[in-house]
Write a protein that holds these residues in place. Structure first.
Motif, PDB file in Angstrom:
ATOM      1  N   THR A  68       0.869  -1.185   0.000  1.00  0.00           N
ATOM      2  CA  THR A  68       0.000   0.000   0.000  1.00  0.00           C
ATOM      3  C   THR A  68       0.904   1.233   0.000  1.00  0.00           C
ATOM      4  O   THR A  68       2.125   1.109  -0.017  1.00  0.00           O
ATOM      5  CB  THR A  68      -0.921   0.031   1.233  1.00  0.00           C
ATOM      6  N   ASN A  69       0.289   2.394   0.077  1.00  0.00           N
ATOM      7  CA  ASN A  69       1.070   3.609  -0.154  1.00  0.00           C
ATOM      8  C   ASN A  69       2.079   3.957   0.930  1.00  0.00           C
ATOM      9  O   ASN A  69       2.866   4.877   0.739  1.00  0.00           O
ATOM     10  CB  ASN A  69       0.126   4.795  -0.369  1.00  0.00           C
ATOM     11  N   SER A  70       2.042   3.282   2.065  1.00  0.00           N
ATOM     12  CA  SER A  70       3.024   3.596   3.096  1.00  0.00           C
ATOM     13  C   SER A  70       4.442   3.348   2.583  1.00  0.00           C
ATOM     14  O   SER A  70       5.381   3.993   3.020  1.00  0.00           O
ATOM     15  CB  SER A  70       2.758   2.783   4.363  1.00  0.00           C
ATOM     16  N   THR A  71       4.590   2.424   1.645  1.00  0.00           N
ATOM     17  CA  THR A  71       5.926   2.119   1.113  1.00  0.00           C
ATOM     18  C   THR A  71       6.050   2.497  -0.359  1.00  0.00           C
ATOM     19  O   THR A  71       6.872   1.949  -1.073  1.00  0.00           O
ATOM     20  CB  THR A  71       6.228   0.613   1.266  1.00  0.00           C
ATOM     21  N   ARG A  72       5.217   3.438  -0.791  1.00  0.00           N
ATOM     22  CA  ARG A  72       5.155   3.688  -2.234  1.00  0.00           C
ATOM     23  C   ARG A  72       6.450   4.269  -2.804  1.00  0.00           C
ATOM     24  O   ARG A  72       6.675   4.189  -4.007  1.00  0.00           O
ATOM     25  CB  ARG A  72       3.990   4.602  -2.565  1.00  0.00           C
ATOM     26  N   VAL A 106      -4.968   0.326  -4.635  1.00  0.00           N
ATOM     27  CA  VAL A 106      -3.706   1.034  -4.874  1.00  0.00           C
ATOM     28  C   VAL A 106      -3.080   0.582  -6.198  1.00  0.00           C
ATOM     29  O   VAL A 106      -2.654   1.405  -7.017  1.00  0.00           O
ATOM     30  CB  VAL A 106      -2.730   0.785  -3.695  1.00  0.00           C
TER      31      VAL A 106
ATOM     32  N   GLN B 184      -4.241   7.498   1.587  1.00  0.00           N
ATOM     33  CA  GLN B 184      -2.957   6.952   1.146  1.00  0.00           C
ATOM     34  C   GLN B 184      -1.814   7.952   1.350  1.00  0.00           C
ATOM     35  O   GLN B 184      -0.686   7.561   1.666  1.00  0.00           O
ATOM     36  CB  GLN B 184      -3.053   6.544  -0.328  1.00  0.00           C
ATOM     37  N   ASP B 187      -0.919   7.908   4.970  1.00  0.00           N
ATOM     38  CA  ASP B 187      -0.214   6.646   5.206  1.00  0.00           C
ATOM     39  C   ASP B 187       1.271   6.801   4.835  1.00  0.00           C
ATOM     40  O   ASP B 187       2.175   6.454   5.607  1.00  0.00           O
ATOM     41  CB  ASP B 187      -0.867   5.586   4.306  1.00  0.00           C
ATOM     42  N   ALA B 188       1.497   7.386   3.643  1.00  0.00           N
ATOM     43  CA  ALA B 188       2.881   7.577   3.173  1.00  0.00           C
ATOM     44  C   ALA B 188       3.611   8.576   4.063  1.00  0.00           C
ATOM     45  O   ALA B 188       4.801   8.396   4.382  1.00  0.00           O
ATOM     46  CB  ALA B 188       2.862   8.056   1.721  1.00  0.00           C
TER      47      ALA B 188
END
Lengths: 329, 300
Positions: A68-72, A106, B184, B187-188
């Motif tokens: 998901t976007n936490s590690t984008r 995502v 999102q 989150d990022a």
């Protein structure tokens, strides 16, 4: 007393927010300049690109998109590089996730953005060029079932097909999966993940089809044993992995510089050669099509790492300066 | 082997038979839940253990029993051993589906727990109730717009026009704003804060105070420098000029990528393998304890 302190000792007690400000300014600067930084691709990234290069147009691959976007910063670049390669070669794919309920949306958004870049006749069509199967909770059970029999695992699943008037069709009747009788018929599986779902894929699917992985820098070392053992055919680790992929996509690997001036060199795998991807967009070169987030973020990564090295050195010099003063006092 | 469960999953969507099965399953589930709640602890523990053992026993059997290889769709089993092997293989997707559905229930449990905690705080006006309000409102909005967007795509878009952003309307933009634009991004942003902590730790905590710390720092520096393409390339070119480009020259082993590769393959990977073995043995022991009902926690 304080006026006798050296600059290093004074720096020991300075407000850490200054450090944060320096980081913000320098990394932001790094995002606006994207110079061509020469870099040799990691051997594991070479493995991934060579595996992808070996796929044919009619192959179907599985893309397990578990991020998901936490590690984008890393994983979005991974998925984009993978999809760009796959879409340029017209390889069919099935995308799903075993890890996170947010992951399908995502990856759907990422795919839509890439699809919008393509001309109308080259766009990937749902049910014809690719399938989206969504989220399957319980990665362990789902992967084992997939490895046991892909047909029974996804039995009865239906998809909408672009140009079919909204009617649903059994996924095994679509062009994507119609030739897939067993898992071994798939060209490869690529797990894009910031977590341990690749461990489960290796445990349950090893030996059935080539397994590749694109993972965050944090998870990378954990997967290296599988790569060294040959259980994972290719592995792109962190942002460097994205950059490696993009450079190989743009210029090819170990090719003659006279014909391919942007070809990257890998000393360790000099016998492996792979062509650059051919841009599906008219007027765009391979480099224009391929270079994306990896190139954009790589300068920022270099700057952040250089800052970290400097911080470690400055911190230690300060500590020794203080110790020396104590000894002399 | 046609399992009774296959008759349930094989029903056509929307058919009366499927609805009947679903209602029956729902009633059975409620009865079982009530029965489990009313059951004294003395009876609950064996019930949980029997369910755990039965679930684990299936996978245990699947693992040890000879499995048919390259089985064709029209192949028939011969003898007891093959019948069991075929049966287990056929049952696996059904059992996996049950496990997947049970795991999906955890999402429902999470939503219930979240609402229970935050609505309680909201109605009682407890400390920081404003945050609970934001959470509940955000959740409700996301559910409404998420379903609205999904229903539009599913039922009102036969030509899949909404796959292109140009065809989006209010609902699609709203969902995109909530999901991609807010959730999102936050989150990022949360994850990116780690960079600040790492830099602060590098400056204040990463100190060479012992031999171990020195080895750790040397390894870390090698790995960091190997990722920095510019540094690697300058250093490699320097070595290339010394070796005259001879790939067999021993100085090539001093290149940062070569040293980093040695550190990874010779130090890091074996250490990780050892760790994985340890974790694997621990998981096996824990799994056996749970399966055989020796683990007492969590079932009372």
């Amino acid at each position: 007393m304080s006026e006798n302190l050296s600059i290093w000792e004074k720096m020991q007690s300075f407000d850490r927010r200054w450090l944060y400000l320096v980081l913000i300014v320098l990394v932001t600067f790094g995002l606006f300049v994207s110079p061509d930084i020469p870099a040799q691709p990691d051997e594991s990234s070479v493995g991934l690109y060579v595996t992808l290069d070996g796929l044919d147009e009619n192959d179907t691959i599985l893309i397990q998109s578990d991020w998901t976007n936490s590690t984008r910063g890393e994983t979005l670049g991974h998925l984009e590089a993978l999809l760009r390669t796959v879409m340029a070669k017209r390889i069919k794919f099935v995308m799903y996730t075993f890890a996170d309920p947010q992951a399908p949306q995502v990856s759907r958004d990422a795919l839509r953005r890439l699809n919008d870049e393509l001309p109308e006749d080259k766009r990937y069509k749902l049910g014809i060029d690719y399938l989206e199967l969504g989220y399957f909770p319980n990665a362990e059970g789902a992967t084992q079932s997939l490895g046991n029999n892909i047909r029974t695992f996804w039995e009865g699943r239906k998809t909408r097909v672009e140009g079919n008037g909204g009617d649903e069709m059994d996924i095994f009747r679509t062009p994507v999966l119609e030739n897939i009788q067993k898992l071994e018929d798939c060209g490869m599986i690529c797990v894009v993940t910031p977590s341990n779902t690749i461990d489960i894929a290796v445990e349950r699917l090893s030996g059935k089809l080539p397994i590749c992985c694109m993972c965050t820098g944090v998870v990378g070392p954990q997967i290296l044993p599988y790569y060294n053992a040959g259980q994972v055919a290719g592995l792109a680790i962190g942002l460097k992995g994205v950059y490696d992929m993009e450079m190989m996509m743009a210029g090819g690997l170990n090719l003659d510089k006279a014909d391919y001036p942007n070809s990257v060199r890998s000393d360790k795998y000099s016998e492996n050669k792979a062509l650059p991807v051919v841009s599906p967009i008219e007027g765009k070169s391979s480099a224009d099509y391929s270079l994306g987030r990896g190139k954009k973020y790589y300068a920022a990564l270099n700057i952040a790492l250089a800052l970290m090295v400097l911080a470690v050195i400055a911190g230690n010099i300060g500590m020794y300066a203080a110790k020396r003063r104590e000894r002399n006092a | 082997m046609n399992l009774p469960l296959a008759a349930i999953w094989g029903q056509d969507p929307g058919s009366g038979a499927l609805i009947g099965y679903l209602v029956g399953a729902f009633i059975l589930g409620v009865v079982m839940m009530v029965a489990m709640t009313k059951m004294p602890t003395r009876g609950r523990k064996p019930s949980v253990w029997i369910a755990t053992f039965a679930s684990g026993f299936f996978y245990f059997l699947f693992w040890i029993w000879p499995s048919p290889i390259n089985r064709g769709p029209s192949d028939l089993p011969v003898g007891f051993s093959e019948k069991v092997g075929f049966g287990l293989q056929d049952a696996l997707p059904k059992v996996a589906n049950i496990a997947i559905i049970l795991t999906a229930f955890l999402l429902g449990l999470g939503i219930y727990s979240l609402l229970h905690v935050h609505l309680g705080r909201l109605f009682k006006k407890q400390k920081d109730w404003q945050f609970s309000l934001i959470l509940v409102v955000s959740m409700v909005l996301m559910i409404i717009f998420g379903y609205w967007d999904w229903m539009q795509r599913q039922f009102n878009d036969p030509d899949l026009l909404l796959a292109k952003m140009d065809n989006w309307g209010f609902v699609n933009y709203s969902f995109d704003l909530l999901f991609d634009g807010l959730l999102q991004q936050m989150d990022a942003a949360m994850f990116s804060m780690i960079a600040f902590f790492i830099l602060s730790a590098a400056y204040r905590a990463f100190r060479i105070k012992s031999i171990e710390a020195t080895v750790l720092m040397a390894s870390a520096l090698i790995m960091i420098l190997s990722i920095m393409g510019a540094v690697d390339m300058v250093y490699s070119n320097m070595i290339d000029s010394m070796t005259g480009g001879d790939p067999g020259h021993f100085l090539n082993d001093a290149k940062i990528t070569a040293v980093a590769s040695w550190v990874k393959n010779t130090m890091q990977v074996p250490a990780l393998r050892a760790l994985e073995f340890g974790v694997g043995l621990g998981a096996l022991a824990m799994g056996l304890r749970l399966w055989l009902g020796l683990e007492k926690g969590g079932v009372s």
